[in-house]
Design a protein around this motif. Structure first.
Motif, short mmCIF file in Angstrom:
data_model
loop_
_atom_site.label_atom_id
_atom_site.label_comp_id
_atom_site.label_asym_id
_atom_site.label_seq_id
_atom_site.Cartn_x
_atom_site.Cartn_y
_atom_site.Cartn_z
N THR A 185 0.83 -1.20 0.00
CA THR A 185 0.00 0.00 0.00
C THR A 185 0.86 1.25 0.00
O THR A 185 0.66 2.17 -0.81
CB THR A 185 -0.92 0.01 1.23
N ALA A 222 -4.34 6.39 3.56
CA ALA A 222 -4.50 4.94 3.47
C ALA A 222 -5.22 4.42 4.71
O ALA A 222 -4.95 4.88 5.82
CB ALA A 222 -3.15 4.24 3.32
N ALA A 257 -7.04 -0.70 1.85
CA ALA A 257 -6.44 -2.02 1.62
C ALA A 257 -6.99 -2.99 2.66
O ALA A 257 -7.00 -2.69 3.86
CB ALA A 257 -4.93 -1.94 1.72
N PHE A 291 -6.83 -3.80 -2.94
CA PHE A 291 -6.34 -2.42 -2.93
C PHE A 291 -7.40 -1.60 -3.68
O PHE A 291 -7.52 -1.69 -4.90
CB PHE A 291 -4.99 -2.32 -3.62
#
Length: 226
Positions: A52, A141, A181, A222
């Protein structure tokens, strides 16, 4: 054959009981008879963070991790974190941190005192909600390893995170170009479709549990916010 020795147990809020066991030099976290994670098969959890972070364009990424576990994903994120970045981990079982500082201290190292990261005792959904209501900034993220995958066997409340509503909240909690993710013990075609229907650009990768290309095959989604 080496026996398994129970080291400690911990109750999951609104869930079952986790058991930390040793097996020779290895440690395993069990849910009933199921192995959730262990020191012999940590590669895919490390890849959740490494792959990621390798795809992020943000120069100082702000990363949220759902689930500390044995700290594999957290430590991998710290190892790959660019200067100025930060990592927050949401963990709902306080005893997990006692294990990290106790019988698993040889794994933990100084990661829990690293000023680039912090571990918060709460449901990761609460931090995602905070990002949506402006209580905290948005993330570049969000890494989810809070269960055995989108099927949510550990805790019924985990289904919310992987529902259409939960995915929409995660998408809104990301900056543009950010990545959601998700680790899973098995593939799930319907979940891939759910991510796509939720407005994500989706890539699915299969990763071995061990770095020597052995062990079970795990799945990582992802999902990028356009």
């Amino acid at each position: 054959m080496l026996p398994r020795e129970t080291i400690a147990t911990a109750d999951i809020p609104d869930g079952e009981t986790l058991t930390l066991v040793s097996h020779g030099r290895d440690f395993i976290i069990m849910l009933g008879r199921d192995e959730l994670m262990g020191t012999r098969m940590q590669f895919s959890e490390e890849q959740l963070a490494e792959l990621t972070l390798a795809e992020l364009a943000a120069p100082k990424p702000r990363v949220l991790i759902g689930g500390y576990g044995m700290g594999f994903t957290y430590r991998a994120a710290l190892d790959r974190l660019p200067a100025g970045g930060s990592v927050t981990v949401a963990e709902i079982v306080p005893e997990i941190l006692d294990w990290a500082a106790g019988p698993l201290a040889h794994l933990t190292g100084d990661s829990l005192s690293d000023d680039r990261g912090k571990v918060v005792i709460c449901d990761v959904a609460a931090l995602i909600d905070d990002a949506n209501d402006g209580t905290t900034g948005k993330y570049d993220a969000i890494l989810l390893d809070v269960d055995n995958g989108p099927d949510g066997i550990v805790r019924d409340a985990n289904y919310r995170i992987y529902s259409r509503t939960g995915l929409a909240k995660a998408r809104d909690a990301l900056n543009r170009g950010g990545i959601l993710a998700i680790w899973s013990a098995a593939p799930d075609y319907k979940f891939t479709q759910r991510l796509k229907e939720g407005g994500f650009d989706v890539e699915v990768r299969e990763v071995r549990a061990r770095p020597n290309n052995k062990g079970p095959r795990h799945t990582i989604w992802f999902a990028r916010k356009p």
